[in-house]
Design an enzyme around this catalytic site. Structure first.
Site, PDB file in Angstrom:
ATOM      1  N   GLY A 155       0.835  -1.185   0.000  1.00  0.00           N
ATOM      2  CA  GLY A 155       0.000   0.000   0.000  1.00  0.00           C
ATOM      3  C   GLY A 155       0.873   1.239   0.000  1.00  0.00           C
ATOM      4  O   GLY A 155       2.046   1.197  -0.400  1.00  0.00           O
ATOM      5  N   ARG A 156       0.314   2.357   0.479  1.00  0.00           N
ATOM      6  CA  ARG A 156       1.086   3.604   0.496  1.00  0.00           C
ATOM      7  C   ARG A 156       2.396   3.454   1.260  1.00  0.00           C
ATOM      8  O   ARG A 156       3.459   3.859   0.802  1.00  0.00           O
ATOM      9  CB  ARG A 156       0.259   4.726   1.142  1.00  0.00           C
ATOM     10  N   ILE A 157       2.296   2.876   2.458  1.00  0.00           N
ATOM     11  CA  ILE A 157       3.491   2.759   3.300  1.00  0.00           C
ATOM     12  C   ILE A 157       4.454   1.734   2.727  1.00  0.00           C
ATOM     13  O   ILE A 157       5.667   1.967   2.666  1.00  0.00           O
ATOM     14  CB  ILE A 157       3.096   2.420   4.749  1.00  0.00           C
ATOM     15  N   ARG A 178      -2.424  -8.144  -2.386  1.00  0.00           N
ATOM     16  CA  ARG A 178      -3.655  -8.684  -2.956  1.00  0.00           C
ATOM     17  C   ARG A 178      -3.785  -8.356  -4.438  1.00  0.00           C
ATOM     18  O   ARG A 178      -4.407  -9.099  -5.189  1.00  0.00           O
ATOM     19  CB  ARG A 178      -4.875  -8.139  -2.206  1.00  0.00           C
ATOM     20  N   ALA A 234       3.726  -2.325  11.209  1.00  0.00           N
ATOM     21  CA  ALA A 234       2.299  -2.294  10.884  1.00  0.00           C
ATOM     22  C   ALA A 234       1.440  -2.407  12.139  1.00  0.00           C
ATOM     23  O   ALA A 234       1.161  -1.411  12.807  1.00  0.00           O
ATOM     24  CB  ALA A 234       1.979  -3.402   9.881  1.00  0.00           C
ATOM     25  N   ARG A 235       1.023  -3.607  12.468  1.00  0.00           N
ATOM     26  CA  ARG A 235       0.283  -3.888  13.689  1.00  0.00           C
ATOM     27  C   ARG A 235       0.895  -5.112  14.355  1.00  0.00           C
ATOM     28  O   ARG A 235       1.276  -6.076  13.681  1.00  0.00           O
ATOM     29  CB  ARG A 235      -1.207  -4.141  13.391  1.00  0.00           C
ATOM     30  N   GLU A 264       0.529  -5.034  22.912  1.00  0.00           N
ATOM     31  CA  GLU A 264       1.012  -3.697  23.235  1.00  0.00           C
ATOM     32  C   GLU A 264       0.127  -3.027  24.296  1.00  0.00           C
ATOM     33  O   GLU A 264      -1.096  -3.118  24.221  1.00  0.00           O
ATOM     34  CB  GLU A 264       0.993  -2.882  21.937  1.00  0.00           C
ATOM     35  N   HIS A 282       6.560   2.124  19.454  1.00  0.00           N
ATOM     36  CA  HIS A 282       5.538   2.560  18.496  1.00  0.00           C
ATOM     37  C   HIS A 282       5.789   4.016  18.068  1.00  0.00           C
ATOM     38  O   HIS A 282       4.946   4.894  18.236  1.00  0.00           O
ATOM     39  CB  HIS A 282       4.134   2.410  19.094  1.00  0.00           C
ATOM     40  N   GLY A 284       6.261   5.028  14.940  1.00  0.00           N
ATOM     41  CA  GLY A 284       6.006   5.168  13.504  1.00  0.00           C
ATOM     42  C   GLY A 284       5.743   6.571  13.002  1.00  0.00           C
ATOM     43  O   GLY A 284       6.359   7.022  12.048  1.00  0.00           O
TER      44      GLY A 284
END
Length: 315
Positions: A155-157, A178, A234-235, A264, A282, A284
């Site tokens: 994606g964008r990131i 995807r 990401a997560r 977290e 975290h 980011g």
């Protein structure tokens, strides 16, 4: 209209919100608790929540008379909000894509370099007073230039990370996504995550959370090369933390750089104890400029709703 901002934000964001709304800023930096979540929906027209403020389905149904009509989320990720339940309750949800892209990609590169070049370990060595000086075989790490990077989620990131790797470090870029992506640099799409993990020197997790829980699991880690590094910006729940610990302890992979964690803010002691792991809290999007931009975008979404215009970034 009354607006609740659920965490302290840069002052410029709060002032921008006050130009349109009667603003209440919650002073705690911790996620909202159950009673606070329900009060937010009952007492405010618009809520500006963020990561950890869990608006689950039962929160919406527990509030007899919903006053809130919009959740202007601060952040691109919104897995903490039950979108279907919000829509069923007639509540618009928005997020802040775009504003987070470059800062998050920069943290990915930070972690790649720190993990590959053992920077955290080196920092601790110097601070301990145990460093005995330079020698030719001291703390030899992985040279990133020209290596093969795999991007999970283009994606964008993911694309911003790939761009930095290609143009900044001359790295070969492969990705699992995807759908195919059209980019202005060489990047190869592979057919499966297993195939990607087998090929690369560095595997970067940049896919959204939610249905991707434990996408990076023991099977994926088992096929990575023993000199390879895993990076997650990401997560936390995308990586099966127990499997990652086992892989690191067994030497299946050389290291990991993590900015997010499965439970977290709890971080397993095993990860803390391993010199092969770089741990960040975290970070980011943690720059004043970016957090201000995120806040301004969230406020712009809220203002659009307040004046009867389509929100800029609907979810």
């Amino acid at each position: 209209m009354k607006l609740l901002i659920t965490r302290p934000l840069p002052q410029a964001v709060i002032e921008a919100a006050r130009a349109t709304f009667d603003v209440e800023v919650r002073e705690s930096t911790a996620p909202m608790e159950a009673a606070e979540l329900r009060r937010a929906l009952a007492d405010f027209d618009v809520v500006l929540p963020t990561l950890g403020d869990v608006f689950s389905a039962d929160v919406f149904t527990d509030v007899g008379q919903l006053r809130a009509k919009m959740l202007a989320n601060f952040g691109v990720g919104f897995t903490h909000i039950d979108i279907d339940a919000a829509k069923a309750a007639g509540i618009q949800v928005s997020n802040t894509p775009g504003a987070v892209t470059d800062a998050t990609a920069d943290i990915a590169m930070t972690l790649m370099l720190m993990s590959a070049r053992r920077a955290g370990e080196g920092d601790r060595l110097v601070r301990s007073g145990a460093w005995e000086g330079w020698h030719p075989t001291q703390m030899l790490g992985l040279h990133l230039s020209g290596k093969h990077v795999g991007i999970l989620g283009m994606g964008r990131i993911g694309e911003a990370i790939a761009r930095r790797c290609h143009f900044g470090f001359g790295m070969q870029v492969s990705y699992f996504n995807r759908s195919a992506k059209t980019v202005d640099f060489e990047a190869t799409q592979v057919g499966s995550l297993i195939e990607l993990a087998q090929q690369v020197d560095v595997l970067v997790v940049a896919v959204p959370g939610g249905a991707t829980r434990h996408l990076v699991n023991a099977k994926v880690l088992a096929v990575m090369q023993p000199h390879a590094h895993l990076i997650n910006i990401a997560r936390g729940e995308i990586v099966e933390e127990a499997a990652l610990i086992a892989a690191l302890q067994a030497g299946q992979i050389a290291g990991a750089g993590l900015d997010v964690y499965e439970f977290e803010p709890k971080v397993p002691e095993a990860l803390k104890q391993m010199e092969t792991v770089t741990l960040l809290p975290h970070l980011g999007t943690a720059t004043l400029e970016v957090r201000t931009s995120m806040g301004m975008m969230a406020v712009e979404n809220a203002v659009a709703y307040a004046v009867g215009k389509p929100v800029l970034n609907p979810v």
